[in-house]
Design a protein around this motif. Structure first.
Motif, PDB file in Angstrom:
ATOM      1  N   SER A  47      30.632   8.218  50.153  1.00 49.72           N
ATOM      2  CA  SER A  47      30.188   8.940  48.955  1.00 49.72           C
ATOM      3  C   SER A  47      31.371   9.592  48.238  1.00 49.72           C
ATOM      4  O   SER A  47      31.422   9.605  47.006  1.00 49.72           O
ATOM      5  N   ALA A  48      32.335  10.111  49.002  1.00 50.54           N
ATOM      6  CA  ALA A  48      33.505  10.730  48.372  1.00 50.54           C
ATOM      7  C   ALA A  48      34.339   9.694  47.623  1.00 50.54           C
ATOM      8  O   ALA A  48      34.849   9.969  46.529  1.00 50.54           O
ATOM      9  N   LEU A  49      34.477   8.494  48.177  1.00 46.55           N
ATOM     10  CA  LEU A  49      35.234   7.443  47.504  1.00 46.55           C
ATOM     11  C   LEU A  49      34.535   7.007  46.216  1.00 46.55           C
ATOM     12  O   LEU A  49      35.191   6.747  45.194  1.00 46.55           O
ATOM     13  N   ALA A  50      33.211   6.930  46.242  1.00 40.78           N
ATOM     14  CA  ALA A  50      32.475   6.568  45.036  1.00 40.78           C
ATOM     15  C   ALA A  50      32.687   7.602  43.935  1.00 40.78           C
ATOM     16  O   ALA A  50      32.889   7.254  42.760  1.00 40.78           O
ATOM     17  N   ILE A  51      32.663   8.872  44.309  1.00 43.20           N
ATOM     18  CA  ILE A  51      32.858   9.926  43.316  1.00 43.20           C
ATOM     19  C   ILE A  51      34.296   9.959  42.819  1.00 43.20           C
ATOM     20  O   ILE A  51      34.555  10.290  41.652  1.00 43.20           O
ATOM     21  N   GLU A  52      35.246   9.586  43.664  1.00 43.03           N
ATOM     22  CA  GLU A  52      36.627   9.470  43.191  1.00 43.03           C
ATOM     23  C   GLU A  52      36.725   8.428  42.072  1.00 43.03           C
ATOM     24  O   GLU A  52      37.458   8.610  41.096  1.00 43.03           O
ATOM     25  N   ALA A  53      35.988   7.338  42.210  1.00 43.06           N
ATOM     26  CA  ALA A  53      35.984   6.311  41.166  1.00 43.06           C
ATOM     27  C   ALA A  53      35.367   6.839  39.873  1.00 43.06           C
ATOM     28  O   ALA A  53      35.811   6.511  38.772  1.00 43.06           O
ATOM     29  N   VAL A  54      34.325   7.665  39.997  1.00 45.59           N
ATOM     30  CA  VAL A  54      33.713   8.280  38.819  1.00 45.59           C
ATOM     31  C   VAL A  54      34.723   9.194  38.127  1.00 45.59           C
ATOM     32  O   VAL A  54      34.897   9.142  36.900  1.00 45.59           O
ATOM     33  N   ARG A  55      35.404  10.004  38.903  1.00 46.92           N
ATOM     34  CA  ARG A  55      36.388  10.929  38.326  1.00 46.92           C
ATOM     35  C   ARG A  55      37.485  10.160  37.601  1.00 46.92           C
ATOM     36  O   ARG A  55      37.906  10.541  36.495  1.00 46.92           O
ATOM     37  N   ALA A  56      37.945   9.069  38.186  1.00 45.81           N
ATOM     38  CA  ALA A  56      39.005   8.274  37.560  1.00 45.81           C
ATOM     39  C   ALA A  56      38.532   7.616  36.265  1.00 45.81           C
ATOM     40  O   ALA A  56      39.336   7.356  35.366  1.00 45.81           O
ATOM     41  N   ALA A  57      37.232   7.347  36.175  1.00 46.86           N
ATOM     42  CA  ALA A  57      36.687   6.672  34.991  1.00 46.86           C
ATOM     43  C   ALA A  57      36.298   7.639  33.876  1.00 46.86           C
ATOM     44  O   ALA A  57      35.897   7.196  32.792  1.00 46.86           O
ATOM     45  N   ASP A  58      36.403   8.950  34.130  1.00 45.47           N
ATOM     46  CA  ASP A  58      35.958   9.942  33.152  1.00 45.47           C
ATOM     47  C   ASP A  58      37.011  10.090  32.063  1.00 45.47           C
ATOM     48  O   ASP A  58      37.717  11.101  31.955  1.00 45.47           O
ATOM     49  N   THR A  59      37.115   9.045  31.233  1.00 45.04           N
ATOM     50  CA  THR A  59      38.101   8.975  30.167  1.00 45.04           C
ATOM     51  C   THR A  59      37.380   8.972  28.827  1.00 45.04           C
ATOM     52  O   THR A  59      36.170   9.171  28.747  1.00 45.04           O
ATOM     53  N   ARG A  60      38.117   8.696  27.769  1.00 46.61           N
ATOM     54  CA  ARG A  60      37.530   8.759  26.428  1.00 46.61           C
ATOM     55  C   ARG A  60      36.392   7.753  26.245  1.00 46.61           C
ATOM     56  O   ARG A  60      35.394   8.045  25.591  1.00 46.61           O
ATOM     57  N   THR A  61      36.530   6.572  26.824  1.00 42.46           N
ATOM     58  CA  THR A  61      35.482   5.546  26.702  1.00 42.46           C
ATOM     59  C   THR A  61      35.181   4.962  28.086  1.00 42.46           C
ATOM     60  O   THR A  61      35.626   3.862  28.421  1.00 42.46           O
ATOM     61  N   PRO A  62      34.440   5.690  28.910  1.00 37.86           N
ATOM     62  CA  PRO A  62      34.167   5.203  30.271  1.00 37.86           C
ATOM     63  C   PRO A  62      33.313   3.946  30.261  1.00 37.86           C
ATOM     64  O   PRO A  62      32.356   3.826  29.499  1.00 37.86           O
ATOM     65  N   ARG A  63      33.657   3.001  31.125  1.00 37.43           N
ATOM     66  CA  ARG A  63      32.892   1.767  31.304  1.00 37.43           C
ATOM     67  C   ARG A  63      32.222   1.815  32.672  1.00 37.43           C
ATOM     68  O   ARG A  63      32.902   1.846  33.699  1.00 37.43           O
ATOM     69  N   LEU A  64      30.908   1.806  32.677  1.00 40.62           N
ATOM     70  CA  LEU A  64      30.201   1.984  33.942  1.00 40.62           C
ATOM     71  C   LEU A  64      30.274   0.745  34.820  1.00 40.62           C
ATOM     72  O   LEU A  64      30.289   0.863  36.051  1.00 40.62           O
ATOM     73  N   ASP A  65      30.329  -0.443  34.223  1.00 40.45           N
ATOM     74  CA  ASP A  65      30.455  -1.637  35.056  1.00 40.45           C
ATOM     75  C   ASP A  65      31.795  -1.659  35.776  1.00 40.45           C
ATOM     76  O   ASP A  65      31.878  -1.975  36.972  1.00 40.45           O
ATOM     77  N   ALA A  66      32.856  -1.283  35.070  1.00 34.59           N
ATOM     78  CA  ALA A  66      34.175  -1.227  35.690  1.00 34.59           C
ATOM     79  C   ALA A  66      34.234  -0.117  36.736  1.00 34.59           C
ATOM     80  O   ALA A  66      34.894  -0.257  37.770  1.00 34.59           O
ATOM     81  N   LEU A  67      33.539   0.969  36.470  1.00 37.48           N
ATOM     82  CA  LEU A  67      33.493   2.087  37.428  1.00 37.48           C
ATOM     83  C   LEU A  67      32.885   1.626  38.751  1.00 37.48           C
ATOM     84  O   LEU A  67      33.436   1.900  39.827  1.00 37.48           O
ATOM     85  N   VAL A  68      31.744   0.936  38.698  1.00 36.49           N
ATOM     86  CA  VAL A  68      31.087   0.476  39.925  1.00 36.49           C
ATOM     87  C   VAL A  68      31.977  -0.508  40.670  1.00 36.49           C
ATOM     88  O   VAL A  68      32.096  -0.444  41.910  1.00 36.49           O
TER      89      VAL A  68
END
Length: 240
Positions: A47-68
């Motif tokens: 779960s912590a690794l998944a949230i790390e990916a969310v944090r890294a994707a929290d940019t101006r134009t986040p892409r959820l497919d790339a995040l997953v």
């Protein structure tokens, strides 16, 4: 223009387990919850690794497919580095508010709800064995809490390629969104959850009361919630 938001998160270990496998994130553009799959190795790491990916994707134009996809790669790399983590897995539910919509990405049995005009709607579908039984007509929804396999999750993030459920839903100022682990939805009814979300204007107080609600229901699991309010976009007046 991205809508203004107010948000809060709260988490509790519950009344049964001795560690917390839930993890949550409240950022500028992304909000998420992940619940390490019970009984699997290193659920809290997953779960912590998944949230790390969310944090890294929290940019101006986040892409959820790339995040997953990134979250999946992080889990796979962690298993390669530490074979003892083989089998770890997690749910993941992500909310991304936009100007007039919200985007969602979802795997597992954590949930996303929307409160609009005092009506609570579940936005995500549980990826569980019992949900499949309900949809096939072999189990009544009211019997889910008593089913011996109610905790069996059919789709999770575990380092292998897996398609997440994605949606883009219309949103309006004043909408309130709730992301929660199953520690809340298994311990409290939808009506009681709706009452808290309707009665508490503060996201912070609403989140705390939802935790209290889960504990009052026996606290059978870790419980984590994220409450997100969409506020009207503030516009500066023109001066002549």
């Amino acid at each position: 223009m991205r809508p203004a938001t107010r948000s809060a998160t709260a988490s509790h270990i519950g009344l049964v387990y001795d560690h917390n496998e839930d993890c949550a994130y409240t950022g500028r553009r992304l909000f998420a919850i992940a619940d390490g799959v019970g009984g699997e190795a290193a659920g809290e790491v997953a779960s912590a690794l998944a949230i790390e990916a969310v944090r890294a994707a929290d940019t101006r134009t986040p892409r959820l497919d790339a995040l997953v996809a990134d979250a999946s790669r992080r889990l796979a790399a962690a298993v390669d580095a530490e074979p003892a983590h083989a089998g770890m897995a997690t749910t993941l539910t992500v909310l991304a508010p936009e100007r007039d919509a919200v985007r969602l990405a979802h795997l597992g049995d954590s949930r996303a709800y929307r409160l609009r005009d005092a009506e609570l709607t579940q936005l995500t579908r549980d990826d569980t064995f019992v949900q499949q039984l309900v949809e096939s007509g072999h189990l009544a929804a009211a019997d889910i809490p008593r089913h011996p396999h109610r905790s069996v999750v059919t789709r999770v993030l575990d380092g292998r390629p897996v398609p997440a459920w994605h949606a883009r839903l219309p949103a309006t100022p004043g909408d309130r969104y709730l992301l929660c682990s199953d520690g809340l939805s298994d311990a409290a009814s939808a009506d009681d959850i709706a009452d808290v979300l309707r009665d508490e204007p503060s996201p912070r107080r609403a989140a705390d009361r939802l935790i209290e609600l889960a504990l009052a229901g026996g606290g059978p699991d870790n419980v984590t919630v994220v409450v997100v309010d969409l506020e009207p976009v503030r516009r500066w007046p023109w001066h002549r």
